[in-house]
Write an enzyme that holds these catalytic residues in place. Structure first.
Site, PDB file in Angstrom:
ATOM      1  N   CYS A  50      -4.072  -2.457  -0.598  1.00 56.10           N
ATOM      2  CA  CYS A  50      -4.544  -3.817  -0.357  1.00 56.10           C
ATOM      3  C   CYS A  50      -5.650  -3.753   0.688  1.00 56.10           C
ATOM      4  O   CYS A  50      -5.805  -2.759   1.389  1.00 56.10           O
ATOM      5  CB  CYS A  50      -3.407  -4.723   0.108  1.00 56.10           C
ATOM      6  SG  CYS A  50      -2.574  -4.152   1.593  1.00 56.10           S
TER       7      CYS A  50
ATOM      8  N   SER B 262       0.820  -1.202   0.000  1.00 56.41           N
ATOM      9  CA  SER B 262       0.000   0.000   0.000  1.00 56.41           C
ATOM     10  C   SER B 262       0.855   1.253   0.000  1.00 56.41           C
ATOM     11  O   SER B 262       1.573   1.521   0.969  1.00 56.41           O
ATOM     12  CB  SER B 262      -0.930   0.002   1.222  1.00 56.41           C
ATOM     13  OG  SER B 262      -1.781  -1.131   1.196  1.00 56.41           O
TER      14      SER B 262
ATOM     15  N   HIS C 109       5.838  11.235  -9.381  1.00 53.89           N
ATOM     16  CA  HIS C 109       7.117  11.723  -9.896  1.00 53.89           C
ATOM     17  C   HIS C 109       6.810  12.667 -11.059  1.00 53.89           C
ATOM     18  O   HIS C 109       5.913  12.398 -11.862  1.00 53.89           O
ATOM     19  CB  HIS C 109       8.003  10.574 -10.381  1.00 53.89           C
ATOM     20  CG  HIS C 109       8.215   9.506  -9.362  1.00 53.89           C
ATOM     21  ND1 HIS C 109       9.063   9.639  -8.288  1.00 53.89           N
ATOM     22  CD2 HIS C 109       7.655   8.278  -9.233  1.00 53.89           C
ATOM     23  CE1 HIS C 109       9.043   8.546  -7.557  1.00 53.89           C
ATOM     24  NE2 HIS C 109       8.186   7.708  -8.108  1.00 53.89           N
TER      25      HIS C 109
END
Length: 265
Positions: free
Chosen positions: A142, A114, A119
């Site tokens: 998750c 998780s 970026h």
């Protein structure tokens, strides 16, 4: 909010759900100084501090709890932010234990699966005057947390000319009878979870691999106003021929990115 099917599970929901964005902002700058100014401008607009605020809000929307935040601005340009999240609240004692290399197995699982990260990549064409800004974002969770709940928020926050989105579900979880479930909600397109105003703003095409639980949507902004794509240039000062040339240049750039291939004309 996405509603999951109510399955009686055996143990933890082991499905990993990942929502990935690749967003592009395009502009035209006709001098080297203008191109450098654009890159500096867009680099400041999407600096690490602002991106961190966006991702923290994303955590709040999907109902995730923040474990750790890393953010960094780069020279000459670019930024990165990574947030580690978990489904359930974590006590300060357990979080502090990470600094002492004391990590429980449950925390390791969350750190592995998780996370939310972004970026940025500003760049420019060496001759034509075209400048592009790209940001890659991934929300991977998750358990019962769904990244699709943040879909509309992220699209609105980033206000992009071109967006490519991929959603995939990996792994499986078992119910109390031992039967495997490879997905825990209904979906046939990422567009199912977009608001009507977003659908009206973009032309979209899907490329889905249903048997692999992989869903891909490409988006191209419908409205094209040349004035919005000029950096440090007054539209009224451009001749008709020059306007037409710049418009064709920008249109070609956007179509190439949208279709993912170079176009000769």
């Amino acid at each position: 909010m996405i509603k999951l099917q109510k399955l009686k599970l055996y143990g933890f929901n082991n499905l990993t759900k990942s929502l990935s964005f690749c967003i592009y902002d395009i502009c035209y700058a006709n001098t080297n100084d203008s191109r450098n100014s654009y890159i500096s401008y867009i680099d400041e607009q999407y600096n690490a501090i602002r991106l961190t605020k966006i991702l923290k809000k994303t955590c709040s929307i999907i109902g995730a709890n923040v474990l750790n935040i890393f953010h960094q601005d780069y020279e000459p340009q670019g930024a990165s932010v990574t947030i580690l999240v978990c489904e359930e609240p974590m006590s300060m004692e357990k979080i502090d234990a990470l600094n002492k290399n004391i990590v429980s197995s449950s925390v390791l699982a969350h750190l592995d699966k998780s996370h939310i990260c972004v970026h940025t990549y500003p760049e420019s064409h060496p001759q034509s005057g075209i400048c592009t800004f790209r940001a890659d974002i991934e929300v991977s969770t998750c358990g019962i947390i769904s990244p699709l709940n943040a879909l509309n928020y992220l699209i609105h926050q980033l206000e992009s000319d071109i967006v490519t989105i991929e959603y995939r579900v990996r792994g499986f979880t078992r119910d109390i009878h031992g039967i495997k479930h490879f997905i825990d909600h209904k979906i046939n397109s990422i567009q199912n979870f977009m608001s009507d105003d977003i659908k009206s703003m973009y032309d979209m095409v899907d490329v889905n691999v249903y048997q692999e639980n992989i869903f891909h949507t490409r988006m191209l902004l419908r409205e094209f106003n040349l004035k919005n794509y000029l950096f440090n240039i007054n539209l009224e000062n451009l001749e008709k021929e020059e306007r037409s040339y710049i418009k064709k240049l920008l249109s070609k750039e956007m179509r190439e990115i949208y279709y993912g291939r170079n176009i000769s004309r």
